[in-house]
Design a protein around this motif. Sequence first.
Motif, PDB file in Angstrom:
ATOM      1  N   CYS A  43      27.999  46.425  36.693  1.00  0.00           N
ATOM      2  CA  CYS A  43      27.092  46.616  37.528  1.00  0.00           C
ATOM      3  C   CYS A  43      26.533  47.776  36.182  1.00  0.00           C
ATOM      4  CB  CYS A  43      26.883  47.102  38.900  1.00  0.00           C
ATOM      5  SG  CYS A  43      27.352  45.848  40.280  1.00  0.00           S
ATOM      6  N   GLN A 242      35.360  43.264  39.505  1.00  0.00           N
ATOM      7  CA  GLN A 242      34.466  43.522  39.458  1.00  0.00           C
ATOM      8  C   GLN A 242      34.088  44.724  39.899  1.00  0.00           C
ATOM      9  OE1 GLN A 242      30.347  42.203  41.077  1.00  0.00           O
ATOM     10  NE2 GLN A 242      30.583  44.274  40.638  1.00  0.00           N
ATOM     11  N   HIS A 253      28.286  45.327  46.189  1.00  0.00           N
ATOM     12  CA  HIS A 253      29.582  44.799  46.041  1.00  0.00           C
ATOM     13  C   HIS A 253      30.172  44.007  47.260  1.00  0.00           C
ATOM     14  CE1 HIS A 253      30.666  47.954  42.596  1.00  0.00           C
ATOM     15  NE2 HIS A 253      30.070  46.348  42.463  1.00  0.00           N
ATOM     16  N   TYR A 273      38.297  44.707  43.260  1.00  0.00           N
ATOM     17  CA  TYR A 273      37.171  45.355  42.859  1.00  0.00           C
ATOM     18  C   TYR A 273      37.622  47.045  42.594  1.00  0.00           C
ATOM     19  CZ  TYR A 273      35.051  41.616  45.674  1.00  0.00           C
ATOM     20  OH  TYR A 273      35.330  40.677  46.204  1.00  0.00           O
TER      21      TYR A 273
END
Length: 408
Positions: A43, A242, A253, A273
């Motif tokens: 992100c 991610q 998330h 993650y």
Amino acid sequence: MDSWVAPPIPDLPGTGLPLRLFDTATGQVRPTAPGPTARMYVCGITPYDATHIGHANTYVSFDLINRVWADAGHEVHYVQNVTDIDDPLLERAVATGQDWRAIADRETALFREDMAALNVLPPREYIGAVESIPSVAGYVDELRERGDVYSVDEDLYFRVRNDPHFGSVANLDIETMLRLFSERGGDPDRPGKEDPLDCLVWQSARPDEPAWDTPLGHGRPGWHIECAAIALDFLGMTIDVQGGGSDLAFPHHEMGASEAQRITEEYPFARHYVHSGMVAWQGHKMSKSRGNLVFVSALRHEGVDPMAIRLALLAHHYRSDWAWTPHGLEGAAERLARWRAAVALPTGPSAQATLARVREVLADDLRTPSALDAIDAWAHAALTAGGDDPEAPGLISHMTDALLGVRL
């Protein structure tokens, strides 16, 4: 949206080790198991101010993943977004009297400059939220047709409980989720919502705010659905990593994963993650709302070598929370000078064991402090005892660049 220019990565002898990373969802360090192409989504910034050290810590952390994967023989497909329309950006525009687009363009350009200076490898696709609006609208329409979206005063909300896996990313209790949702851009107390944790996927047009015409109406996307849409468009489902700062685990998330899982009716959105720690300054986490920021561009303009900034970040494990200090930066500059002096020698002690050690510790959840210790030991030996290997200084120089992103 244009990314920045990719720097060359020096070739190293041999091949790196398979990468193991801490996964927030399981609470364990687990092997990553990408195919020939490793897929990673990280992100990006909301460009209403300059890149601060907290940002740099995050993107240098995921740059290490990129480099370790590449050293192990994987092609890396890396995607990053820019949230170039969001409430903080609009608030900054009102406060300063500037056009929100001008602020976004200026700060995004400065971010690219900072990343290039820090030797961060660019994403293959660098996608703005604005350019993803048609895609977001299409996905929201799919969710609406499935019964996953409902309307509250013409705004559209995602039913998080329709995803049976909701809550499995951050693994938080309801009270904590509600508190963090409120603190991090959510609206748990809005009247008309079916569940306090349901998240906005489409906001109808507000007076004096930008909006776009789509089949959903005149408005703009919610935050979480933007990243879900961009990741699905460019990487597909079940990506390898991610990533982002630890403050994104919930709600960003968590909710983005649930949206993607309902869109595709597949699970999981990501195999890992991965979250970097928070950087403090003056006793508090660096944040624009608090104003306690150290900007990368300001340090560069003061003449600080970007490689010293990068080394100051690498001195801390990527998952740790830590405090930025001038003393830490001074120590990083001194380390950089020692390394450069050592690799400038015509010969040095053999560097093969150092390369093996650096590969070993980086593959074990990116243990950068141990990697720096290994190079410190080689540099100390080179500067004090010398050595007779004419290839060693060049190998160390190439290794620090290829694996740590530190140009000597």
